[in-house]
Design a protein around this motif. Structure first.
Motif, PDB file in Angstrom:
ATOM      1  N   GLU A 271       0.832  -1.203   0.000  1.00 26.69           N
ATOM      2  CA  GLU A 271       0.000   0.000   0.000  1.00 26.69           C
ATOM      3  C   GLU A 271       0.864   1.248   0.000  1.00 26.69           C
ATOM      4  O   GLU A 271       1.724   1.432   0.869  1.00 26.69           O
ATOM      5  N   LEU A 272       0.657   2.101  -1.045  1.00 32.86           N
ATOM      6  CA  LEU A 272       1.353   3.379  -1.192  1.00 32.86           C
ATOM      7  C   LEU A 272       2.874   3.235  -1.262  1.00 32.86           C
ATOM      8  O   LEU A 272       3.616   4.117  -0.834  1.00 32.86           O
ATOM      9  N   ALA A 273       3.343   2.133  -1.848  1.00 31.57           N
ATOM     10  CA  ALA A 273       4.791   1.938  -1.998  1.00 31.57           C
ATOM     11  C   ALA A 273       5.398   2.928  -2.972  1.00 31.57           C
ATOM     12  O   ALA A 273       6.621   3.110  -2.996  1.00 31.57           O
ATOM     13  N   GLN A 274       4.547   3.589  -3.782  1.00 36.42           N
ATOM     14  CA  GLN A 274       5.060   4.514  -4.786  1.00 36.42           C
ATOM     15  C   GLN A 274       5.260   5.928  -4.252  1.00 36.42           C
ATOM     16  O   GLN A 274       5.622   6.829  -5.003  1.00 36.42           O
ATOM     17  N   VAL A 275       5.033   6.128  -2.942  1.00 37.46           N
ATOM     18  CA  VAL A 275       5.284   7.428  -2.320  1.00 37.46           C
ATOM     19  C   VAL A 275       6.093   7.203  -1.040  1.00 37.46           C
ATOM     20  O   VAL A 275       6.101   6.101  -0.493  1.00 37.46           O
ATOM     21  N   PRO A 276       6.778   8.241  -0.544  1.00 40.54           N
ATOM     22  CA  PRO A 276       7.663   8.042   0.615  1.00 40.54           C
ATOM     23  C   PRO A 276       6.942   7.727   1.913  1.00 40.54           C
ATOM     24  O   PRO A 276       7.497   7.075   2.786  1.00 40.54           O
TER      25      PRO A 276
ATOM     26  N   PHE B  33       9.889  -3.957  -1.943  1.00 35.50           N
ATOM     27  CA  PHE B  33       8.897  -2.963  -1.536  1.00 35.50           C
ATOM     28  C   PHE B  33       8.699  -1.958  -2.663  1.00 35.50           C
ATOM     29  O   PHE B  33       9.347  -0.909  -2.715  1.00 35.50           O
ATOM     30  N   ASN B  34       7.800  -2.287  -3.581  1.00 33.89           N
ATOM     31  CA  ASN B  34       7.542  -1.399  -4.716  1.00 33.89           C
ATOM     32  C   ASN B  34       6.221  -1.750  -5.379  1.00 33.89           C
ATOM     33  O   ASN B  34       5.592  -2.761  -5.054  1.00 33.89           O
ATOM     34  N   SER B  35       5.804  -0.902  -6.313  1.00 36.18           N
ATOM     35  CA  SER B  35       4.583  -1.127  -7.084  1.00 36.18           C
ATOM     36  C   SER B  35       4.915  -1.389  -8.552  1.00 36.18           C
ATOM     37  O   SER B  35       4.137  -1.076  -9.451  1.00 36.18           O
ATOM     38  N   MET B  36       6.083  -1.958  -8.795  1.00 35.73           N
ATOM     39  CA  MET B  36       6.558  -2.168 -10.171  1.00 35.73           C
ATOM     40  C   MET B  36       5.584  -3.001 -10.998  1.00 35.73           C
ATOM     41  O   MET B  36       5.133  -2.575 -12.077  1.00 35.73           O
TER      42      MET B  36
END
Length: 327
Positions: free
Chosen positions: A120-125, A245-248
């Protein structure tokens, strides 16, 4: 060793996996000594919070099954009983609606669409540490929420694609998405910029984006967001291990609608394209290592967002899964 005290007992169910002697997810049900009321369940959580915290740390996910949780307000009471601070959903892509208190709908994208694996929200800090999901209405068919341990994915990816993983660790990823003004319920990433940044003021949206390190490029009918480079591999200091830990995969295979081409949604940190064969190789690893337990009415799934990725399978309605995000 199985967990059992006067309130909770560990049970075994189909679909679970076992890693180093630990069940994934760990499943707790009420003992006969626990009165069948939401107030008793909430009190038991408060009294046994250290135990539940230790189980979550060990397993990464805990499923509560068989407790008297009927409606959204019951679920909100349970979330409150844990005492975690609420996490505001700022910067996320999924359309959501507040139901009651700290409870929202889960991703409202169409039921025939799969939601790919992601933290969840891995694409933001800034991202939540813990997620709760609650099954208010059991799916007619399908609709599972598969989960997978991120350190297992990292280890398998490093073994199979060492050069790719090294480049990810060095460069991170850039995520690019185009948002409309309002929400688009036909899209799995259809959250408009107003609800993404919780404002209808462009200046405030820019301030909130800047706090996330996100760049905004205003368009005639929306805004282009550019996030990154942001790390794709993190170190879980509590457990002492690296995690995927990413949304790749989610971005590359699922960020698609009338405004967005998923192939352009995520790149290496230097802006170059990602190799499709490795993306789909990662997807296969995620599927192979995942656990998909069919939802039952009243289920609550508590996920450590550091340790576990989740997704959603297509389904035939009815299905109503509610969510709450916590720090």
């Amino acid at each position: 060793m199985a967990v059992e005290n006067q309130n909770f007992m560990e049970i075994q169910i189909p679909h679970q996996k076992h890693y180093h002697g630990t069940n994934f997810p760990l499943v707790l049900s009420p003992t006969s000594a626990l009165p069948a009321s939401i107030s008793s369940f909430s009190r038991a959580i408060k009294n046994q919070k250290p135990l539940i915290d230790s189980l979550l740390l060990k397993s990464g996910a805990v499923l509560f099954r068989g407790f008297p949780v009927e409606v959204a307000s019951d679920f909100n009471d349970v979330v409150e009983a844990f005492g975690f601070e609420e996490f505001p959903y700022v910067g996320g892509a999924a359309p959501r609606t507040r139901v009651v208190g700290r409870v929202f709908t889960a991703n409202e994208s169409p039921p025939d669409q799969k939601i790919p694996f992601h933290h969840e929200l891995a694409q933001v800090p800034e991202f939540p540490a813990k997620l709760f999901f609650f099954c208010e209405v059991e799916p007619g068919n399908g609709g599972e929420t598969p989960i997978v341990l991120s350190h297992v994915v990292y280890e398998r990816m490093r073994e199979r694609y060492p050069e790719f993983v090294q480049r990810l660790e060095e460069q991170g990823l850039i995520y690019t998405r185009v948002l409309g003004e309002g929400d688009d319920p036909s899209s799995p990433i259809g959250r408009g910029w107003k609800s993404t940044f919780l404002t209808d003021d462009k200046g405030i949206a820019e301030e909130r984006a800047a706090k996330l390190g996100m760049k905004l490029e205003w368009l005639e009918d929306g805004v282009k967001t550019v996030m990154g480079p942001i790390p794709a591999i993190k170190y879980d200091e509590v457990r002492g291990r690296k995690i995927w830990f990413n949304s790749m995969v989610a971005a590359y295979t699922g960020w698609e609608d009338v405004r967005n081409n998923p192939v352009n949604a995520v790149t290496f940190g230097d802006g170059t394209a990602l190799p499709a064969d490795i993306i789909y190789g990662c997807l296969r690893i995620l599927e192979e290592e995942s656990v998909a337990i069919p939802w039952q009415k009243g289920d609550i799934l508590l996920i450590d967002n550091w340790a576990v990725l989740h997704s959603r399978r297509p389904f035939l309605p009815p299905r109503r899964i509610l969510a709450s995000l916590c720090r």
